[in-house]
Design an enzyme around this catalytic site. Structure first.
Site, mmCIF file in Angstrom:
data_model
loop_
_atom_site.group_PDB
_atom_site.id
_atom_site.type_symbol
_atom_site.label_atom_id
_atom_site.label_comp_id
_atom_site.label_asym_id
_atom_site.label_seq_id
_atom_site.Cartn_x
_atom_site.Cartn_y
_atom_site.Cartn_z
ATOM 1 C CG HIS A 179 -1.850 -1.113 1.355
ATOM 2 N ND1 HIS A 179 -2.536 -1.402 2.511
ATOM 3 C CD2 HIS A 179 -2.248 -2.035 0.446
ATOM 4 C CE1 HIS A 179 -3.321 -2.456 2.296
ATOM 5 N NE2 HIS A 179 -3.159 -2.875 1.060
HETATM 6 C C1 LIG Z 1 -0.155 -7.546 -4.171
HETATM 7 C C2 LIG Z 1 -1.059 -6.392 -3.859
HETATM 8 C C3 LIG Z 1 -2.252 -6.620 -3.195
HETATM 9 C C4 LIG Z 1 -3.112 -5.576 -2.903
HETATM 10 N N1 LIG Z 1 -4.302 -5.839 -2.304
HETATM 11 C C5 LIG Z 1 -5.174 -4.840 -2.061
HETATM 12 C C6 LIG Z 1 -6.444 -5.094 -1.516
HETATM 13 O O1 LIG Z 1 -6.826 -6.244 -1.276
HETATM 14 N N2 LIG Z 1 -7.266 -4.054 -1.267
HETATM 15 C C7 LIG Z 1 -6.898 -2.765 -1.532
HETATM 16 O O2 LIG Z 1 -7.680 -1.873 -1.249
HETATM 17 N N3 LIG Z 1 -5.698 -2.506 -2.075
HETATM 18 C C8 LIG Z 1 -4.843 -3.501 -2.344
HETATM 19 N N4 LIG Z 1 -3.625 -3.229 -2.910
HETATM 20 C C9 LIG Z 1 -3.275 -1.841 -3.188
HETATM 21 C C10 LIG Z 1 -3.916 -1.296 -4.425
HETATM 22 O O3 LIG Z 1 -3.806 -2.205 -5.476
HETATM 23 C C11 LIG Z 1 -3.199 -0.043 -4.783
HETATM 24 O O4 LIG Z 1 -3.366 0.876 -3.754
HETATM 25 C C12 LIG Z 1 -3.718 0.580 -6.028
HETATM 26 O O5 LIG Z 1 -3.597 -0.295 -7.096
HETATM 27 C C13 LIG Z 1 -2.946 1.806 -6.350
HETATM 28 O O6 LIG Z 1 -3.475 2.336 -7.510
HETATM 29 P P1 LIG Z 1 -2.826 3.545 -8.274
HETATM 30 O O7 LIG Z 1 -3.903 4.108 -9.120
HETATM 31 O O8 LIG Z 1 -2.181 4.445 -7.284
HETATM 32 O O9 LIG Z 1 -1.668 2.977 -9.139
HETATM 33 P P2 LIG Z 1 -1.344 1.519 -9.768
HETATM 34 O O10 LIG Z 1 -2.523 0.638 -9.667
HETATM 35 O O11 LIG Z 1 -0.092 1.140 -9.125
HETATM 36 O O12 LIG Z 1 -1.132 1.830 -11.287
HETATM 37 C C14 LIG Z 1 -0.070 2.571 -11.826
HETATM 38 C C15 LIG Z 1 0.185 2.128 -13.260
HETATM 39 O O13 LIG Z 1 0.970 3.118 -13.893
HETATM 40 C C16 LIG Z 1 1.884 2.515 -14.752
HETATM 41 N N5 LIG Z 1 3.012 3.431 -14.935
HETATM 42 C C17 LIG Z 1 3.914 3.823 -14.002
HETATM 43 N N6 LIG Z 1 4.793 4.694 -14.547
HETATM 44 C C18 LIG Z 1 4.447 4.856 -15.834
HETATM 45 C C19 LIG Z 1 4.989 5.651 -16.917
HETATM 46 N N7 LIG Z 1 6.057 6.445 -16.759
HETATM 47 N N8 LIG Z 1 4.394 5.569 -18.123
HETATM 48 C C20 LIG Z 1 3.303 4.775 -18.298
HETATM 49 N N9 LIG Z 1 2.763 4.022 -17.318
HETATM 50 C C21 LIG Z 1 3.325 4.071 -16.101
HETATM 51 C C22 LIG Z 1 2.259 1.224 -14.073
HETATM 52 O O14 LIG Z 1 2.685 0.264 -15.007
HETATM 53 C C23 LIG Z 1 0.961 0.821 -13.367
HETATM 54 O O15 LIG Z 1 0.231 -0.096 -14.139
HETATM 55 C C24 LIG Z 1 -2.753 -4.259 -3.250
HETATM 56 C C25 LIG Z 1 -1.560 -4.023 -3.928
HETATM 57 C C26 LIG Z 1 -0.716 -5.076 -4.250
HETATM 58 C C27 LIG Z 1 0.546 -4.797 -4.981
#
Ligand SMILES: Cc1cc2nc3c(=O)[nH]c(=O)nc-3n(C[C@H](O)[C@H](O)[C@H](O)COP(=O)(O)OP(=O)(O)OC[C@H]3O[C@@H](n4cnc5c(N)ncnc54)[C@H](O)[C@@H]3O)c2cc1C
Ligand SMILES: *[C@@H]1O[C@H](CO)[C@@H](O)[C@H](O)[C@H]1NC(C)=O
Ligand SMILES: *[C@@H]1O[C@H](CO)[C@@H](O)[C@H](O)[C@H]1NC(C)=O
Ligand SMILES: CC(=O)N[C@H]1CO[C@H](CO)[C@@H](O)[C@@H]1O
Length: 740
Positions: free
Chosen positions: A667
């Site tokens: 997280h």
């Molecule tokens: C194993 C695991 C289990 C989890 N389980 C839970 C759960 O059960 N419940 C819950 O609430 N949360 C859970 N989480 C947390 C939740 O998934 C994250 O908080 C959430 O996905 C974050 O979303 P985000 O939009 O911040 O970014 P992300 O979902 O991290 O997405 C960012 C994306 O941007 C892309 N990216 C990065 N840099 C670039 C660039 N320069 N150019 C183009 N693309 C780029 C990456 O490839 C990635 O796909 C879990 C996380 C993990 C890793």
């Protein structure tokens, strides 16, 4: 049959010299030794030779503990050692060449080199003989001595090198699956075809390719995908781009080797600069939503109040509640169909018997029972309503266009009406190979620019700050205040097999310890994904034979963690000065450690009353608790059992020291936090950059502080709000919109 997802070749630049490889593999062979009877003829220097009688006992115990399908290969399992398996070396090579930052690689090489010379070896091992020339028992005793050495540098070396060996052995061992009874394909969950995502293809060629849109969203994760749906349904032309690639459902769940490289940042984990914390983040089409564990909890009242008190009244508004309800409704978030597996059932049962607060955690599984524990390597059944299943298909239905394999380098700005205004992004796009994979040599790269009226950065907390910095933004909060919800584990074993990798991953939470400081900081207790590589790599190592025994114990174990709502000050995300990759600093505070320790003690009590026969923590140097046979005359003292209390004292006395403890995090939050003024945050209450018009951030990095609950729903609700505002601004015309 699950389709394979081969990795690109490791590349020609060998990360280590031949001597260093010899030392590293000698280390690995001592961590995971080949165990054989002493009578074995030939050289005995690279085996752990046991006297006949002792070997017979070990063999019999191993056979008794192995799964039925693995009983015939327990001898092979005991004999196995890393240096015999080319896949082990390839994995290590990949890790060191691609996933280890240059300075850390250099330090490792120096350490390995020292072990190979008289003076260095003398200093580090107490012998002048090079480490790799020592017989296994001596190598093993040297490694053990490092685990409790007075100088922290040896304890750090112990932690990191044993982790590397354990992890890569479990990834590549041919016998672990069968002896554990861990099948490649989950027993539960019907494979189902997923939505047919299609992506922009650019032909080979020279020069720059240009695309246009109303809104370009960088990152297809939880934040980006919600924005994509909201804005395309509002009628705007939306382009969603991600540097990762889409893997259709028939590739899921991936093998552990493929999955951690294809679906996670940096091959599965990024270590903090001081080695105390490891961050696990998704890097996949669908981002963290493709690998997360389905836990779908709404932001709690005390956190919403804290954020409102910091000058962000939106979080106590009815509108925020409406955003959370809207995202939960779309994913069918519900607790009604849950059937808990053992790890989760123990949490509920133990908490009930202790009079503690606990409850089911809703899943985003569309009201369906989702009984598969493999989802962190991708969900093959398409039931988990992640971005790839719900949000992105909805967006595509309204005309959103997708680009995979596109790494955005910079946001582009122009001056409009005297104001710095975002007008698009630029970066490089890499094609798939001719087999539609990413392993072939016939891929090509094109420079791609996307021009748009609005740019939304949703690259996640570990990447968005770097993107903003590369683009020249300077607000001091960019990259600061990184919160991680640090986690430490407790393992407990029970008399009969459990197969902890089966069943839903995270369906229960104990909340009695969530507010230990009166300000909403404390620890929640939850169950962990039990993929063997994820769990076993973090089990303490106290000797080679013991470790192989521990591996088999996993069949009858549950794994749980205490997860802290960290109070800060938080860490920092920055770009590696040599190659630009994500680096971070983060040290859990004293209070956070205290909260985690309370959580671990709570977990121990829960497992005690649930009938666990053994339990252990993952800090080296703490003994394993083994429950004695009750005497017939005893009343059952429960957690007052003096032996158990003595063990809890040992756990408390050892605490969670540095550098011995490894804190995990799935997280990541807060590294571009929202604030009521540029002095308080990197973006405003609508997610807009303080430094440019037309530029928004919508991912977990905008959280004002740690969310306390698993962050996905909070993240999605904020993204819904931010994208709603972007849509209203576009409708109103003009380059930017008025601030709140
Ligand atoms: C194993 C695991 C289990 C989890 N389980 C839970 C759960 O059960 N419940 C819950 O609430 N949360 C859970 N989480 C947390 C939740 O998934 C994250 O908080 C959430 O996905 C974050 O979303 P985000 O939009 O911040 O970014 P992300 O979902 O991290 O997405 C960012 C994306 O941007 C892309 N990216 C990065 N840099 C670039 C660039 N320069 N150019 C183009 N693309 C780029 C990456 O490839 C990635 O796909 C879990 C996380 C993990 C890793
Ligand atoms: C993962 O995130 C997605 C949203 O992206 C969500 O739909 C899904 O429920 C989450 N799954 C887990 C396991 O958290
Ligand atoms: C987009 O978000 C806004 C909230 O800001 C909401 O009012 C609107 O209904 C959302 N649109 C969709 C299609 O979800
Ligand atoms: C309480 C419990 O153990 N529930 C289920 C957990 O998962 C296993 C499968 O591995 C089921 O058999 C249990 O009934």
């Amino acid at each position: 049959m699950i389709k394979s997802s081969p990795l690109p070749p490791v590349g020609p630049l060998d990360p280590l010299s031949e001597d260093n490889w010899r030392t590293l593999l000698a280390f690995a062979d001592a961590v995971i030794p080949s165990i054989r009877p002493a009578s074995t003829s030939g050289s005995t220097s690279n085996i752990k030779a046991l006297p006949q009688a002792e070997y017979a006992t070990v063999l019999a115990a191993t056979e008794a503990n192995a799964a039925p399908e693995g009983k015939s290969i327990v001898k092979q399992f005991l004999e196995e050692r890393p240096s015999d398996n080319p896949a082990f070396k390839e994995q290590l090579y990949r890790w060191l060449a691609h996933y280890t930052p240059p300075d850390q690689r250099k330090q490792l090489a120096l350490g390995l080199a020292a072990l190979n010379y008289r003076i260095g070896a003398l200093l580090m091992t107490g012998y002048t003989t090079p480490f790799a020339d020592q017989p296994i028992p001596i190598r093993e005793s040297i490694i053990k001595s490092w685990s409790t050495a007075r100088l922290p540098v040896y304890r750090l070396l112990f932690k990191q090198l044993t982790l590397l060996c354990k992890q890569n052995w479990i990834f590549t061992s041919p016998s672990i699956g069968p002896v554990l009874g861990f099948p490649r394909t989950p027993l539960h969950g019907e494979p189902a075809p997923g939505f047919d995502h299609s992506f922009v293809q650019i032909p080979p060629g020279e020069g720059e390719e240009v695309l246009e849109a109303d809104v370009v969203i960088v990152g297809s994760g939880c934040g980006g995908a919600v924005c994509a749906k909201n804005l395309s349904e509002a009628g705007y032309k939306v382009l969603v781009v991600d540097k990762a690639y889409h893997w259709p459902a028939e590739h899921f769940p991936m093998t552990q080797v493929e999955g951690f490289s294809q679906l996670f940042m940096s091959g599965g984990a990024i270590l903090s600069d001081d080695g105390t914390s490891a961050v696990v983040a998704g890097q996949a089409w669908g981002g963290g939503g493709t690998v997360n564990w389905s836990a779908s909890l709404q932001t709690q009242g005390f956190v919403r109040q804290e954020w409102a008190d910091a000058g962000l009244p939106f979080f106590t508004s009815a509108e925020y509640q409406a955003c959370m309800d809207r995202v939960c409704a779309r994913m069918g978030v519900s607790a009604s169909a849950i059937e808990h597996n053992k790890s989760n059932a123990v949490l509920l049962e133990g908490a009930r018997k202790l009079g503690w607060a606990a409850g089911a955690v809703p899943q985003n599984t569309n009201g369906k029972k989702h009984y598969c524990g493999y989802c962190s390597l991708g969900c093959g059944a398409g039931e988990k309503q992640g971005p790839v299943v719900s949000w992105l298909p909805d967006a595509a239905g309204k005309g959103a266009v997708f680009v995979e394999g596109y790494e955005v380098d910079k946001i582009l700005f122009e001056t409009r009406g005297g104001k710095k205004t975002a007008v698009g992004v630029t970066g490089s796009w890499t094609s798939r190979d001719s087999n539609n994979g990413v392993a072939g040599a016939d891929r090509y790269t094109r420079k791609l620019t996307i021009r748009a009226k609005r740019v939304i950065a949703s690259a996640g907390s570990m990447s968005t700050p770097l993107l903003l910095h590369r683009s020249g933004l300077r607000n001091p909060h960019i990259g600061r205040n990184l919160m991680l919800h640090p986690v430490t584990f407790l393992g407990a074993s029970y008399p009969s097999p459990i197969h902890p990798w089966e069943g839903p991953i995270l369906t229960a939470v104990v909340s009695s310890f969530e507010n230990l400081d009166g300000h909403g900081h404390g620890a929640k207790l939850e169950a962990v994904s039990m993929m063997p590589s994820g769990w076993l790599a973090f089990q303490p190592w106290a000797g080679g034979a013991e470790y192989k025994e521990d591996v088999l114990r996993m069949r009858r174990s549950v794994g749980q963690f205490a997860i802290a709502r960290d109070e800060g000050p938080g860490g920092r995300v920055y770009a590696d000065p040599v190659d630009g990759r994500t680096r971070f600093t983060y040290v859990p505070s004293k209070a956070d450690r205290r909260h985690l320790l309370e959580g671990i003690v709570g977990l121990a009590k829960i497992n005690y009353v649930a009938g666990a026969t053994e339990m252990w923590v993952t800090v080296p140097g703490v003994s394993r608790f083994v429950r004695g046979e009750p005497k017939a005359s005893d009343i059952d003292q429960g957690i007052n059992d003096p032996a158990f209390q003595t063990w809890l004292q040992e756990v408390r006395a050892r605490g969670l020291p540095d550098p011995d403890t490894l804190f995990m995090s799935a997280h990541q939050m807060g590294s571009c936090r929202m604030g009521a003024s540029p002095k308080q945050g990197a973006v405003d209450a609508k997610g807009k950059s303080w430094e440019a018009e037309g530029l928004y951030v919508a991912d977990a990095s905008v959280f004002p502080s740690a969310s306390g609950v698993n962050p996905m729903v909070t993240n999605m609700a904020i993204a819904d709000w931010i994208s709603g505002g972007v849509g209203r601004g576009l409708a109103a015309g003009g380059a930017g919109e008025a601030r709140l």
